[in-house]
Design a protein around this motif. Sequence first.
Motif, PDB file in Angstrom:
ATOM      1  N   GLU A 111       0.830  -1.199   0.000  1.00 43.77           N
ATOM      2  CA  GLU A 111       0.000   0.000   0.000  1.00 43.77           C
ATOM      3  C   GLU A 111       0.873   1.261   0.000  1.00 43.77           C
ATOM      4  N   ARG A 112       1.964   1.207   0.820  1.00 46.99           N
ATOM      5  CA  ARG A 112       2.867   2.358   0.853  1.00 46.99           C
ATOM      6  C   ARG A 112       3.494   2.593  -0.526  1.00 46.99           C
ATOM      7  N   ARG A 113       3.881   1.501  -1.183  1.00 47.51           N
ATOM      8  CA  ARG A 113       4.482   1.633  -2.512  1.00 47.51           C
ATOM      9  C   ARG A 113       3.480   2.167  -3.531  1.00 47.51           C
ATOM     10  N   ARG A 114       2.226   1.727  -3.429  1.00 47.57           N
ATOM     11  CA  ARG A 114       1.195   2.222  -4.346  1.00 47.57           C
ATOM     12  C   ARG A 114       1.001   3.736  -4.157  1.00 47.57           C
ATOM     13  N   GLU A 115       0.958   4.156  -2.901  1.00 47.72           N
ATOM     14  CA  GLU A 115       0.801   5.587  -2.626  1.00 47.72           C
ATOM     15  C   GLU A 115       1.991   6.376  -3.167  1.00 47.72           C
ATOM     16  N   GLN A 116       3.204   5.804  -2.993  1.00 47.68           N
ATOM     17  CA  GLN A 116       4.393   6.482  -3.498  1.00 47.68           C
ATOM     18  C   GLN A 116       4.363   6.567  -5.018  1.00 47.68           C
ATOM     19  N   GLU A 117       3.965   5.473  -5.669  1.00 51.39           N
ATOM     20  CA  GLU A 117       3.884   5.468  -7.133  1.00 51.39           C
ATOM     21  C   GLU A 117       2.837   6.470  -7.622  1.00 51.39           C
ATOM     22  N   ALA A 118       1.698   6.520  -6.911  1.00 53.33           N
ATOM     23  CA  ALA A 118       0.655   7.477  -7.290  1.00 53.33           C
ATOM     24  C   ALA A 118       1.172   8.906  -7.143  1.00 53.33           C
ATOM     25  N   PHE A 119       1.919   9.145  -6.039  1.00 56.51           N
ATOM     26  CA  PHE A 119       2.495  10.483  -5.846  1.00 56.51           C
ATOM     27  C   PHE A 119       3.488  10.815  -6.957  1.00 56.51           C
ATOM     28  N   GLU A 120       4.352   9.857  -7.288  1.00 57.36           N
ATOM     29  CA  GLU A 120       5.356  10.098  -8.332  1.00 57.36           C
ATOM     30  C   GLU A 120       4.704  10.295  -9.695  1.00 57.36           C
ATOM     31  N   ASP A 121       3.616   9.534  -9.956  1.00 61.88           N
ATOM     32  CA  ASP A 121       2.894   9.724 -11.218  1.00 61.88           C
ATOM     33  C   ASP A 121       2.282  11.121 -11.282  1.00 61.88           C
ATOM     34  N   THR A 122       1.691  11.539 -10.137  1.00 60.98           N
ATOM     35  CA  THR A 122       1.109  12.886 -10.091  1.00 60.98           C
ATOM     36  C   THR A 122       2.187  13.948 -10.269  1.00 60.98           C
ATOM     37  N   LEU A 123       3.324  13.738  -9.581  1.00 62.12           N
ATOM     38  CA  LEU A 123       4.437  14.680  -9.695  1.00 62.12           C
ATOM     39  C   LEU A 123       4.934  14.767 -11.134  1.00 62.12           C
ATOM     40  N   GLU A 124       5.043  13.619 -11.783  1.00 65.15           N
ATOM     41  CA  GLU A 124       5.500  13.612 -13.175  1.00 65.15           C
ATOM     42  C   GLU A 124       4.493  14.310 -14.090  1.00 65.15           C
ATOM     43  N   LEU A 125       3.193  14.107 -13.803  1.00 63.83           N
ATOM     44  CA  LEU A 125       2.161  14.788 -14.578  1.00 63.83           C
ATOM     45  C   LEU A 125       2.314  16.304 -14.448  1.00 63.83           C
ATOM     46  N   TYR A 126       2.463  16.770 -13.198  1.00 63.19           N
ATOM     47  CA  TYR A 126       2.625  18.209 -12.982  1.00 63.19           C
ATOM     48  C   TYR A 126       3.940  18.716 -13.581  1.00 63.19           C
ATOM     49  N   ARG A 127       4.972  17.847 -13.525  1.00 60.96           N
ATOM     50  CA  ARG A 127       6.253  18.245 -14.110  1.00 60.96           C
ATOM     51  C   ARG A 127       6.111  18.446 -15.618  1.00 60.96           C
ATOM     52  N   ARG A 128       5.377  17.550 -16.279  1.00 59.96           N
ATOM     53  CA  ARG A 128       5.153  17.694 -17.723  1.00 59.96           C
ATOM     54  C   ARG A 128       4.301  18.931 -18.010  1.00 59.96           C
ATOM     55  N   GLN A 129       3.268  19.125 -17.175  1.00 65.27           N
ATOM     56  CA  GLN A 129       2.422  20.306 -17.364  1.00 65.27           C
ATOM     57  C   GLN A 129       3.223  21.586 -17.171  1.00 65.27           C
ATOM     58  N   TRP A 130       4.091  21.591 -16.156  1.00 61.72           N
ATOM     59  CA  TRP A 130       4.940  22.762 -15.911  1.00 61.72           C
ATOM     60  C   TRP A 130       5.851  23.019 -17.107  1.00 61.72           C
ATOM     61  N   THR A 131       6.468  21.938 -17.621  1.00 63.79           N
ATOM     62  CA  THR A 131       7.364  22.085 -18.772  1.00 63.79           C
ATOM     63  C   THR A 131       6.603  22.619 -19.976  1.00 63.79           C
ATOM     64  N   ASN A 132       5.383  22.106 -20.186  1.00 62.88           N
ATOM     65  CA  ASN A 132       4.589  22.572 -21.327  1.00 62.88           C
ATOM     66  C   ASN A 132       4.146  24.027 -21.155  1.00 62.88           C
ATOM     67  N   GLN A 133       3.898  24.419 -19.897  1.00 60.65           N
ATOM     68  CA  GLN A 133       3.430  25.777 -19.626  1.00 60.65           C
ATOM     69  C   GLN A 133       4.574  26.781 -19.477  1.00 60.65           C
ATOM     70  N   LEU A 134       5.815  26.275 -19.395  1.00 62.52           N
ATOM     71  CA  LEU A 134       6.939  27.156 -19.107  1.00 62.52           C
ATOM     72  C   LEU A 134       7.066  28.318 -20.086  1.00 62.52           C
ATOM     73  N   PRO A 135       6.925  28.101 -21.419  1.00 63.67           N
ATOM     74  CA  PRO A 135       7.011  29.256 -22.325  1.00 63.67           C
ATOM     75  C   PRO A 135       5.968  30.332 -22.002  1.00 63.67           C
TER      76      PRO A 135
END
Length: 521
Positions: A111-135
Amino acid sequence: MKGITQGIEWDDLPIGKILEAENVEQAKRHLQETKVDLVISDIEMPGANGIELLKYIKSQASSALTIFLTGHARFEYAKEALHYGCFDYVLKPVDHDVLKDIVRRAVDELERRREQEAFEDTLELYRRQWTNQLPILVERFWGEVLSGKASSAPDRLSRELQLYDIPLDADGRVLPVLLSIEAWDLEMDARDESIMEYAVRKAAMEIILGEQPGAIMKDRNELNIALLYGKTCDREELKQRCWQYVRACNDYFHCRVSCYIGESARIAELPEALERLSQLERSNTSQPQTVFEGSEAGIGDSAGAPGQLVPSFNDWALMLESGQLEELTKSIEETMGRFQAESFSRETLELFYYGFVHMLFQTASRKGMSIYEAVTAQEIHEGQTARSPALMQAWALKLLSKAGQGLVGGRDASAVIGKIQTFIQENLNKELSRDDIASAVYRNPAYLSRLFRKETGVSLSDYIIQLKIERVKKQLVETNDKISNIAEGLGYMHFSYFAKLFKKTTGLTPQEFRKRHQAMP
């Protein structure tokens, strides 16, 4: 195996399904066919042993946890299993309570690993959104800077530059280039014009910036701007790239463009640097499709003047715009006093004359009016005949008296817009261009276009189309003239283009519109 699957109460744990396997091969098939989270296995089994099963699980990048059962005699297997990443092991004979407690810890770990993976997936999503929005964020940052609203505190500025991945420090320098779109050579509506403007900015990124770090943006005043980062820049090379850009816009994007190259400035100085370029653009009414350098503006600063007597007309312009007419009058009198006291030359008087006239023209342009609305050309030229400081002072104060109130009170943009609208109404039967309209009201075409859009909410081209279509509709309903004659009477020489434009605007062909509305009572 039955003792574990059936002899232990698993109902109080979140276990959905239990599978059994007699050997490693059966276990592999289960792993291939089903998402398995937890494996409980003997280390010793017929054929391949549990260590080989663990290696297989790892090779498949499976997230399944493994618990091994081992006997005292082969305890070294347990050490090897831990080396390969098993979760835990249980000594035989198996104590059901101990095994269940280990399984409970394994479930918690899953369960802890699932939560960590979900957090990392969310973080990666926001990271991609940030990169796309950076310009967009970078453009917004420079927009704040150019409007004078950004913080000038070095610490905060440094943080923002780092946040937006801009390779500058708080003391960094930026060279601005104003990209002035003067006219489009194709008929376009506002949407198509915006798309083409975007394409022109992308071209500027490739041609003007090239390998130089920087940004291309559109500010809140509808100005297209290139910002080149860094203290060093080969100005001659930049000038050549700007000429290449001007030609490319003409050849590939059907638009006429001029480039105004500024001076390298600190970030806090950029609003002033851009204003100087805007003034240069507004005063350019006769040289389209060219490249200007800010140093060529000739605004009339005192640097280099004979005897250093000529004042800073930039400072005088600020005084005039802010309504400090008494202070400006006093400055003119003091300047002429210095001219008289320090043996003025004819060249000094001429420099003053041209600088003063240029200041009046520039101030009027910034106010959205023509200087000829306040004084005549003859009154301006009278200053050329002044051969003494006293005569020059009388001329300057006379112009200041006549033009000052108009410039200080200002003519809001609505006066200019009214003239434009009147001119268009009176010439609606012609094929009007942006240059025609700009010439009629003594304005720079690119500045005029931005001003009109800002004040009315529509582009010049869309406004002309709206008026023409309204007149066509009126004539279709009130007359029986041939539709082609109506179109030609409003400057549309190509009937097919006119028909498509009419349908795009009204949703009906000209024939359908006439039939529907003439038939109405």
